[in-house]
Design an enzyme around this catalytic site. Structure first.
Site, PDB file in Angstrom:
ATOM      1  N   GLY A  26       7.152 -18.236   1.182  1.00  0.00           N
ATOM      2  CA  GLY A  26       6.470 -19.294   0.442  1.00  0.00           C
ATOM      3  C   GLY A  26       5.870 -18.775  -0.842  1.00  0.00           C
ATOM      4  O   GLY A  26       5.834 -17.565  -1.087  1.00  0.00           O
ATOM      5  N   GLY A  31      -0.594 -19.990   2.357  1.00  0.00           N
ATOM      6  CA  GLY A  31      -1.097 -19.665   3.684  1.00  0.00           C
ATOM      7  C   GLY A  31      -0.238 -18.679   4.454  1.00  0.00           C
ATOM      8  O   GLY A  31      -0.333 -18.601   5.682  1.00  0.00           O
ATOM      9  N   THR A  59      -5.290  -3.314  -4.014  1.00  0.00           N
ATOM     10  CA  THR A  59      -6.602  -2.777  -3.639  1.00  0.00           C
ATOM     11  C   THR A  59      -7.719  -3.802  -3.820  1.00  0.00           C
ATOM     12  O   THR A  59      -8.890  -3.441  -3.883  1.00  0.00           O
ATOM     13  CB  THR A  59      -6.910  -1.530  -4.488  1.00  0.00           C
ATOM     14  N   GLU A  98       2.730  -9.016   2.292  1.00  0.00           N
ATOM     15  CA  GLU A  98       3.334  -8.754   0.977  1.00  0.00           C
ATOM     16  C   GLU A  98       4.650  -7.985   1.135  1.00  0.00           C
ATOM     17  O   GLU A  98       4.914  -6.991   0.442  1.00  0.00           O
ATOM     18  CB  GLU A  98       2.364  -7.971   0.077  1.00  0.00           C
ATOM     19  N   ILE A 175      -0.096  -7.646  -9.627  1.00  0.00           N
ATOM     20  CA  ILE A 175      -0.913  -8.109  -8.511  1.00  0.00           C
ATOM     21  C   ILE A 175      -2.118  -8.877  -9.034  1.00  0.00           C
ATOM     22  O   ILE A 175      -2.802  -8.447  -9.961  1.00  0.00           O
ATOM     23  CB  ILE A 175      -1.359  -6.918  -7.644  1.00  0.00           C
TER      24      ILE A 175
END
Length: 234
Positions: A26, A31, A59, A98, A175
Site C-alpha cells: 500500500g 496502515g 532512525t 519497510e 525517508i
C-alpha cells in the site's frame, strides 16, 4: 469400554511447522505497519517467538519499530536481511517493516518460509513515481497471502492508492513522513504541488497525453470565446 490409542503424530501429517509468506502492500499512511504489528501481536499472544526487523537507516523512532501514530514494538535494525539470518532462524514468526528497502527481501523470505517460518512483510508497492519499488513485487508470486491497503487522500479525502512526494529530491530512497509525502488519489497525484516547479523538468507527477498536440488543441478551443468577450467589451 475399549479405547484406541492414537499416535501423537498422525500418518501423513507434516513433521514440522509449515512456513508461509504474508505481504501487506500500500501507499504511505495506509496502515501497513499497524497491520503488521497487529498480526505479530496475535502470534505473541499465542506464545509464539516473534522477531520484527526494521530498516536501519530509518532512525526516526530510535531502535523501535513504530507506526505513524507512535505505537511501538521492539525491532532489530538491519540494512541487509542476511545479516540477521541467525536471529531470524531462532524465531517462529518474522515481521519485516519497510520491506521495499531490503535488496535481499525475496531470497530471505523464501528461505525462511521453506524453513517453516511465518514471514509477514509490510512494504510500499510503488515509488513516488508509481513504479515498482525495488524487488518487492517479485515477492507476490511466492506469497500465500497478499493484501493491498489504501489510505485517505490528504488533499481531497477520497481513497488514496499512491504516494506523492512534496519535495524536489530525485532519489527513490528519501525517508520521511507527512513532511515529505502525501497519500493521494489518482486525480490529486497529477495536480501540481505548491512546492513542485511547473514546467518540463517536473515529470514525476505529469499525466501522459495520448497525442503530442492534445494540450495545444485544448487551448485553441477557448480562443474564439476569448476573442468574442474582448470584442464585446470594446
Amino acid at each position: 469400554m475399549n479405547y484406541i490409542n492414537l499416535p501423537t503424530v498422525l500418518p501423513g501429517s507434516p513433521s514440522k511447522t509449515r512456513g508461509q509468506i504474508q505481504v501487506i502492500l500500500g501507499p504511505m499512511f495506509s496502515g501497513k505497519s499497524t497491520e503488521l504489528m497487529r498480526r505479530v501481536r496475535r502470534f505473541q499472544i499465542a506464545q509464539n517467538k516473534c522477531l520484527v526487523i526494521k530498516y536501519a537507516k530509518d532512525t526516526r523512532y530510535s531502535s523501535s519499530f513504530s507506526t505513524h501514530d507512535r505505537n511501538t514494538m521492539d525491532a532489530l535494525p538491519a540494512c541487509l536481511l542476511r545479516d540477521v539470518a541467525q536471529e531470524a532462524l531462532g524465531a517462529a514468526v518474522i515481521g519485516i517493516d519497510e520491506g521495499q528497502f531490503f535488496p535481499d527481501i525475496v531470497e530471505f523470505c523464501e528461505v525462511m518460509a521453506n524453513a517453516g517460518k511465518t514471514v509477514i512483510v509490510a512494504a510500499l508497492d510503488g515509488t513516488f513515481q508509481r513504479k515498482a519499488f525495488g524487488s518487492i513485487l517479485n515477492l507476490v508470486p511466492l506469497a500465500e497471502s497478499v493484501v493491498k491497503l489504501t489510505a485517505v487522500c490528504m488533499e481531497c479525502f477520497r481513497e488514496a492508492a499512491y504516494t506523492k512526494r512534496l519535495g524536489l529530491e530525485k532519489e527513490v530512497e528519501v525517508i520521511g513522513g507527512a513532511d515529505k509525502y502525501h497519500s493521494v488519489c489518482r486525480v490529486c497525484y497529477f495536480k501540481k504541488s505548491s512546492v513542485q516547479p511547473a514546467g518540463p523538468d517536473n515529470k514525476e507527477n505529469c499525466p501522459v497525453l495520448g497525442q503530442p498536440g492534445e494540450a495545444s488543441a485544448v487551448r485553441k478551443l477557448f480562443a474564439p470565446q476569448q476573442v468574442l468577450q474582448h470584442n464585446s467589451t470594446n
